[in-house]
Write a protein that holds these residues in place. Structure first.
Motif, mmCIF file in Angstrom:
data_model
loop_
_atom_site.group_PDB
_atom_site.id
_atom_site.type_symbol
_atom_site.label_atom_id
_atom_site.label_comp_id
_atom_site.label_asym_id
_atom_site.label_seq_id
_atom_site.Cartn_x
_atom_site.Cartn_y
_atom_site.Cartn_z
ATOM 1 N N ALA A 95 0.813 -1.214 0.000
ATOM 2 C CA ALA A 95 0.000 0.000 0.000
ATOM 3 C C ALA A 95 0.845 1.262 0.000
ATOM 4 O O ALA A 95 0.405 2.307 -0.485
ATOM 5 N N GLY A 96 2.071 1.196 0.536
ATOM 6 C CA GLY A 96 2.850 2.409 0.678
ATOM 7 C C GLY A 96 2.150 3.363 1.629
ATOM 8 O O GLY A 96 1.662 2.972 2.688
ATOM 9 N N ASN A 97 2.051 4.626 1.244
ATOM 10 C CA ASN A 97 1.406 5.626 2.104
ATOM 11 C C ASN A 97 -0.071 5.821 1.785
ATOM 12 O O ASN A 97 -0.732 6.679 2.356
ATOM 13 N N SER A 98 -0.595 5.028 0.837
ATOM 14 C CA SER A 98 -1.938 5.310 0.346
ATOM 15 C C SER A 98 -3.031 5.044 1.372
ATOM 16 O O SER A 98 -4.138 5.546 1.233
ATOM 17 N N ALA A 99 -2.748 4.230 2.393
ATOM 18 C CA ALA A 99 -3.749 3.964 3.426
ATOM 19 C C ALA A 99 -3.473 4.762 4.701
ATOM 20 O O ALA A 99 -4.081 4.517 5.734
ATOM 21 N N ALA A 100 -2.576 5.734 4.613
ATOM 22 C CA ALA A 100 -2.168 6.470 5.811
ATOM 23 C C ALA A 100 -3.153 7.563 6.196
ATOM 24 O O ALA A 100 -3.022 8.159 7.268
ATOM 25 N N ARG A 101 -4.129 7.836 5.354
ATOM 26 C CA ARG A 101 -5.002 8.977 5.603
ATOM 27 C C ARG A 101 -6.220 8.656 6.459
ATOM 28 O O ARG A 101 -6.930 9.546 6.903
ATOM 29 N N LEU A 102 -6.490 7.384 6.673
ATOM 30 C CA LEU A 102 -7.666 7.008 7.450
ATOM 31 C C LEU A 102 -7.684 7.638 8.844
ATOM 32 O O LEU A 102 -8.710 8.187 9.249
ATOM 33 N N PRO A 103 -6.588 7.589 9.620
ATOM 34 C CA PRO A 103 -6.650 8.216 10.951
ATOM 35 C C PRO A 103 -6.974 9.703 10.888
ATOM 36 O O PRO A 103 -7.741 10.214 11.722
ATOM 37 N N GLY A 104 -6.417 10.401 9.908
ATOM 38 C CA GLY A 104 -6.694 11.828 9.785
ATOM 39 C C GLY A 104 -8.151 12.107 9.472
ATOM 40 O O GLY A 104 -8.748 13.062 9.998
ATOM 41 N N ILE A 105 -8.745 11.287 8.613
ATOM 42 C CA ILE A 105 -10.166 11.453 8.283
ATOM 43 C C ILE A 105 -11.025 11.186 9.518
ATOM 44 O O ILE A 105 -11.952 11.944 9.828
ATOM 45 N N LEU A 106 -10.701 10.119 10.251
ATOM 46 C CA LEU A 106 -11.458 9.822 11.471
ATOM 47 C C LEU A 106 -11.343 10.954 12.481
ATOM 48 O O LEU A 106 -12.347 11.371 13.090
ATOM 49 N N ALA A 107 -10.126 11.455 12.661
ATOM 50 C CA ALA A 107 -9.919 12.536 13.624
ATOM 51 C C ALA A 107 -10.710 13.777 13.231
ATOM 52 O O ALA A 107 -11.351 14.421 14.072
ATOM 53 N N ASP A 108 -10.689 14.099 11.947
ATOM 54 C CA ASP A 108 -11.399 15.286 11.472
ATOM 55 C C ASP A 108 -12.913 15.133 11.645
ATOM 56 O O ASP A 108 -13.592 16.046 12.130
ATOM 57 N N ARG A 109 -13.442 13.993 11.256
ATOM 58 C CA ARG A 109 -14.893 13.801 11.304
ATOM 59 C C ARG A 109 -15.423 13.690 12.724
ATOM 60 O O ARG A 109 -16.562 14.070 13.005
ATOM 61 N N LEU A 110 -14.598 13.175 13.636
ATOM 62 C CA LEU A 110 -15.064 12.911 14.998
ATOM 63 C C LEU A 110 -14.586 13.940 16.015
ATOM 64 O O LEU A 110 -14.908 13.829 17.208
ATOM 65 N N GLY A 111 -13.822 14.932 15.554
ATOM 66 C CA GLY A 111 -13.339 15.958 16.478
ATOM 67 C C GLY A 111 -12.288 15.451 17.445
ATOM 68 O O GLY A 111 -12.253 15.868 18.618
ATOM 69 N N LEU A 112 -11.420 14.572 16.989
ATOM 70 C CA LEU A 112 -10.360 14.008 17.828
ATOM 71 C C LEU A 112 -9.014 14.595 17.443
ATOM 72 O O LEU A 112 -8.844 15.171 16.366
ATOM 73 N N THR A 113 -8.039 14.392 18.318
ATOM 74 C CA THR A 113 -6.674 14.863 18.067
ATOM 75 C C THR A 113 -5.748 13.659 17.940
ATOM 76 O O THR A 113 -5.736 12.782 18.808
ATOM 77 N N LEU A 114 -4.991 13.632 16.857
ATOM 78 C CA LEU A 114 -4.027 12.545 16.670
ATOM 79 C C LEU A 114 -2.906 12.657 17.681
ATOM 80 O O LEU A 114 -2.395 13.747 17.952
ATOM 81 N N THR A 115 -2.509 11.518 18.241
ATOM 82 C CA THR A 115 -1.423 11.512 19.214
ATOM 83 C C THR A 115 -0.446 10.377 18.928
ATOM 84 O O THR A 115 -0.851 9.311 18.443
ATOM 85 N N ARG A 116 0.834 10.634 19.216
ATOM 86 C CA ARG A 116 1.858 9.597 19.144
ATOM 87 C C ARG A 116 2.470 9.330 20.519
ATOM 88 O O ARG A 116 3.452 8.612 20.638
ATOM 89 N N ASP A 117 1.870 9.907 21.517
ATOM 90 C CA ASP A 117 2.362 9.745 22.885
ATOM 91 C C ASP A 117 2.048 8.326 23.373
ATOM 92 O O ASP A 117 0.875 7.968 23.534
ATOM 93 N N PRO A 118 3.071 7.497 23.612
ATOM 94 C CA PRO A 118 2.801 6.117 24.036
ATOM 95 C C PRO A 118 2.157 6.022 25.410
ATOM 96 O O PRO A 118 1.598 4.977 25.770
ATOM 97 N N GLU A 119 2.200 7.100 26.191
ATOM 98 C CA GLU A 119 1.604 7.090 27.522
ATOM 99 C C GLU A 119 0.157 7.577 27.506
ATOM 100 O O GLU A 119 -0.538 7.492 28.512
ATOM 101 N N ALA A 120 -0.291 8.107 26.373
ATOM 102 C CA ALA A 120 -1.638 8.662 26.299
ATOM 103 C C ALA A 120 -2.681 7.547 26.301
ATOM 104 O O ALA A 120 -2.411 6.417 25.894
ATOM 105 N N VAL A 121 -3.881 7.886 26.770
ATOM 106 C CA VAL A 121 -5.006 6.959 26.715
ATOM 107 C C VAL A 121 -5.991 7.513 25.693
ATOM 108 O O VAL A 121 -6.760 8.440 25.984
ATOM 109 N N PRO A 122 -5.986 6.988 24.482
ATOM 110 C CA PRO A 122 -6.849 7.536 23.435
ATOM 111 C C PRO A 122 -8.295 7.090 23.594
ATOM 112 O O PRO A 122 -8.590 6.072 24.228
ATOM 113 N N ALA A 123 -9.178 7.839 22.985
ATOM 114 C CA ALA A 123 -10.576 7.422 22.920
ATOM 115 C C ALA A 123 -10.788 6.399 21.817
ATOM 116 O O ALA A 123 -11.682 5.557 21.896
#
Length: 476
Positions: free
Chosen positions: A389-417
């Motif tokens: 797939a390369g990078n072509s499937a990389a946009r799903l998290p961004g779309i979900l975050a935008d549509r649901l009002g969430l913030t993307l995080t890379r913090d391994p200690e964070a507790v995501p929704a």
């Protein structure tokens, strides 16, 4: 003695190189008699540029077959910059309606036709026999051979109805392997009966239905020696014995499965000797495209000069490639006018929404409480690299975050929704055990979804359509 120019033209007649950028380089323009060119995402930043690229190729290299490694869903080249508007084979298989699968194939074919592509390197008709397969996964229509064959035929017919040739891959079946052939050589441990009844069955359906080309995979098959299928005359001969008369295309010869043994140049020679008609040289991104071509051409020229490879053998493949070119023209003479890019995109978006929405409406696609309140965090925990797939499937998290009002995080200690997953991951299991309220959007095959997930959305892939449908399900 045959002169060098004659040999070079004959060699060019079996080559399918790639190139860098969005204009035809001089070295490519000077390849007299070149059979085909394969487009990747770096050649196709958008549909309008792609159409300009194909027009230039046709003007400079008349008769060249322009191919794209375009499946829809997770593996897209024509829509690599934005993500595919189709949800992919897994979603189509889950819905289970071949008429809809045919419509999806037609929409893909129409888009390819609109931008000037002649050959789609799809559909994937590998049977998804292992949930942990790192390279096939949601690219497959499913685990039932008969259903995979039926959907594969419907998708291929849809593509070809648009005047674009289709390609069934990866012969003789890559679904029951645990190694990604981009990295190393997979081994298909299978009895002759299982190979025939499971892995070969969809290909037999595709051959009987008149698919124009096949792509042969880099995998070692039990009972057929140590030579990978792509370089194995007995296995390519098996496709012919099953009634396939079209063009045999090698999988990309630069892949890790062949990198050490036998190596790129020798693999090119062995592939032709084994019966391949077109040699896919591979993705040139961040590499010297001209050098890749010259290494392949030089190896084949040397093999002719040394007597290992005959001009008659090259002419045999060239004749099949010419026949393919003629059949593509024939398909187009009997088809409707070329759609505009805008119309093709709109039709694909409609089909994609329909498929993805219906897939997520299935009872098995959602469990638990999946509504996600805005303001929380989203973590992409797809930890494995998807080379296909390369990078072509990389946009799903961004779309979900935008549509649901969430913030993307890379913090391994964070507790995501919400977390996005694709394959089994111990870190995901640990996180869900500690925080069972987390919603999981799983983009891999259903059998690889985390068992610990109480609140799960099975997205069936990572394309734009998959993301939009998953977001709609998770919206409170």
């Amino acid at each position: 003695m045959t002169d060098l120019d004659t040999i070079r033209r004959a060699v060019n007649g079996v080559l399918m190189p790639g190139f860098n950028g969005t204009t035809v380089p001089d070295w490519l323009a000077n390849t007299e008699g070149l059979a085909s060119v394969l487009l990747f995402g770096h050649n196709t930043p958008d549909a309008a540029v792609t159409a300009a690229v194909t027009a230039e190729l046709n003007a400079i290299i008349p008769g060249v077959i322009i191919a794209a490694d375009e499946e829809g869903g997770d593996v897209t080249r024509i829509q690599a910059a934005t993500g595919s508007l189709l949800p992919g084979a897994c979603a189509l298989g889950a819905v289970g309606e071949t008429e809809l699968t045919g419509a999806a194939g037609r929409s893909l074919g129409d888009l390819l036709r609109a931008v000037g592509v002649d050959l789609a390197i799809s559909p994937v008709i590998d049977v998804a026999s292992r949930d942990d397969n790192p390279v096939i996964g949601v690219r497959s229509f499913g685990a039932d051979p008969a259903a995979v064959g039926a959907h594969g035929v419907a998708f291929a017919r849809g593509i070809q109805a648009a005047g674009v040739a289709a390609c069934a891959k990866h012969f003789p079946g890559h679904g029951d392997t645990g190694t990604d052939s981009h990295v190393d050589l997979p081994i298909l441990e299978v009895t002759p009966d299982l190979l025939r009844e499971r892995d070969l069955a969809p290909f037999q359906q595709a051959f009987d239905a008149g698919v124009e080309t096949i792509m042969v995979g880099h995998l070692r098959v039990a009972g057929y020696g140590d030579t990978p299928a792509s370089l194995n005359g007995e296995l390519i001969g098996l496709a012919r014995a099953m009634g396939f008369t079209g063009v045999v295309i090698s999988d990309a010869l630069d892949m890790g499965a062949l990198a050490v043994d036998p190596g790129f140049e020798e693999a090119c020679v062995q592939a032709v000797l084994a019966g391949s008609d077109l040699l896919c040289l591979g993705n040139t991104a961040k590499r010297d495209d001209e050098e890749m071509y010259h290494l392949a051409a030089g190896a084949l020229i040397g093999a002719v000069q040394d007597g290992r490879l005959t001009l008659d053998r090259l002419a045999e493949s060239a004749a099949r490639v010419t026949a393919l070119r003629d059949r593509i023209l024939g398909l187009r003479r009997t088809r409707a006018a070329v759609p505009t890019i805008e119309r093709a995109n709109a039709a694909m978006a409609q089909v994609g929404r329909d498929v993805a929405t219906r897939a997520l409406a299935l009872p098995q696609s959602v469990r638990g409480r999946v509504a996600v309140q805005p303001g929380g965090l989203l973590a992409d925990l797809r930890h494995t690299v998807d080379f296909a797939a390369g990078n072509s499937a990389a946009r799903l998290p961004g779309i979900l975050a935008d549509r649901l009002g969430l913030t993307l995080t890379r913090d391994p200690e964070a507790v995501p929704a919400l977390v996005v997953t694709r394959a089994p991951n111990p870190a995901v299991a640990e996180l869900l055990t500690a925080h069972p309220e987390i919603v999981v959007v799983h983009t891999g095959v259903p059998g690889s979804a985390p068992r610990e997930a109480r609140n799960l959305v099975q997205a069936y892939g990572g394309g734009v359509a998959n993301a939009e449908a998953a977001a709609a399900v998770c919206k409170p």
